[in-house]
Design an enzyme around this catalytic site. Structure first.
Site: not given
Length: 311
Positions: A265, A145, A263, A16, A209, A269, A248, A250
């Protein structure tokens, strides 16, 4: 008391790296509006030269292996550095998707049924199908990612995916169909819920992305009670995993109306168009204010440590 210089880390050695370089550039520009900033491009699994624990607070935008899994955090701790975001223990825990699921499930959060295995002990396709059916997700246990994500719909596809797994630990989960959601958590409080609608139907690396491949609804079109339920689940998962400062979380809201944790994070990002900033904008927090709020607890820890040394 003088404010520290914010050392912004970007790059790293994981898959990443390019995402991190973009995050670092955006965050450094935002932080420069409130702090002195020095930029460090990380090219090895080591601390860069020039860091001073008496002068710097680190704001890392490294994603994936070493950056997000506790490796960099352990080096920062050993060097006496203060840094924004989760500590080494919670970073390592949340990078391990299986351990994250187990920790969250112990607090009553629903997780997707699955099995974790090392590459050397791959299950047979018939074992997987008997337990979870043919429609499954196969993914690395510790990548971000959507790197290595495989959505499988038949025995033939499953056999092909299993055949190419050579190393590492992997997860196979029953595939849950529904709405993908992301919630930013800032200092323990959940922000807005963002819905992710990839045009391809799969939120893989390309959908994340490649501009125009995914629609984002911020805030997600959900009723107030369901929004609050998702925010409460995000806060519970954040606390259960020992997270601090920000992360974050999810989820997928299944077609069965159940909410499943995907998950956490801890270094997501961080371009202005990324999910955590989108979640913050739902609460009226713009990118510059968000990044300042993300680093502020680390700055406070820096000042508290100096004050305790010099009463």
């Amino acid at each position: 008391m003088d404010s520290p210089v914010i050392a912004v880390f970007s790059g790293g050695t994981s898959s990443e790296r390019e995402v991190s370089l973009g995050s670092g550039q955006a965050c450094a520009a935002a932080l420069e509006k409130s702090f002195r900033v020095e930029r460090f491009q990380i090219d090895a699994d080591a601390l860069p030269a020039g860091l001073d624990p008496q002068r710097h607070v680190v704001f890392s935008t490294l994603h994936g292996t070493f950056g997000e899994d506790g490796g960099m955090q352990r080096l920062l701790d050993a060097a006496g550095m203060h840094y924004a975001g989760c500590d080494a223990v919670s970073s390592a825990l949340t990078m391990d998707k299986t351990l994250t699921k187990e920790t969250a499930a112990a607090k009553g959060i629903k997780v997707i049924p699955g099995v974790t295995f090392p590459a050397a002990k791959k299950p047979r396709p018939e074992q997987v199908i008997e337990q979870f059916g043919e429609r499954v997700v196969v993914k690395p246990n510790a990548e971000g990612s959507s790197v290595g994500l495989n959505l499988v719909g038949s025995r033939e596809e499953l056999t092909r995916v299993l055949d190419v797994i050579q190393n590492g630990r992997w997860i196979i989960e029953r595939r849950i169909f529904g709405r993908e959601l992301a919630v930013g958590v800032l200092n323990g409080r959940a922000m807005g819920v963002v819905e992710i609608r990839p045009k391809s139907g799969v939120y893989d690396y390309a959908s994340k992305y490649t501009k125009g491949m995914t629609n984002y609804l911020a805030p997600a079109p959900l009723d107030a009670a369901l929004t609050q339920k998702i925010q409460a689940a995000a806060q519970t998962a954040f606390a259960a995993c020992g997270c601090r400062d920000y992360a974050r979380v999810d989820f997928i809201l299944g077609d069965d109306h159940e909410l499943y944790l995907l998950e956490i994070n801890t270094l997501p990002g961080m371009k202005e168009t990324s999910l955590l900033p989108m979640s913050a904008r739902c609460e009226g927090i713009d990118f510059t204010a968000l990044v300042k709020a993300m680093v502020t607890p680390a700055v406070q820890r820096f000042h508290a440590a100096r004050a305790s040394r010099n009463p």
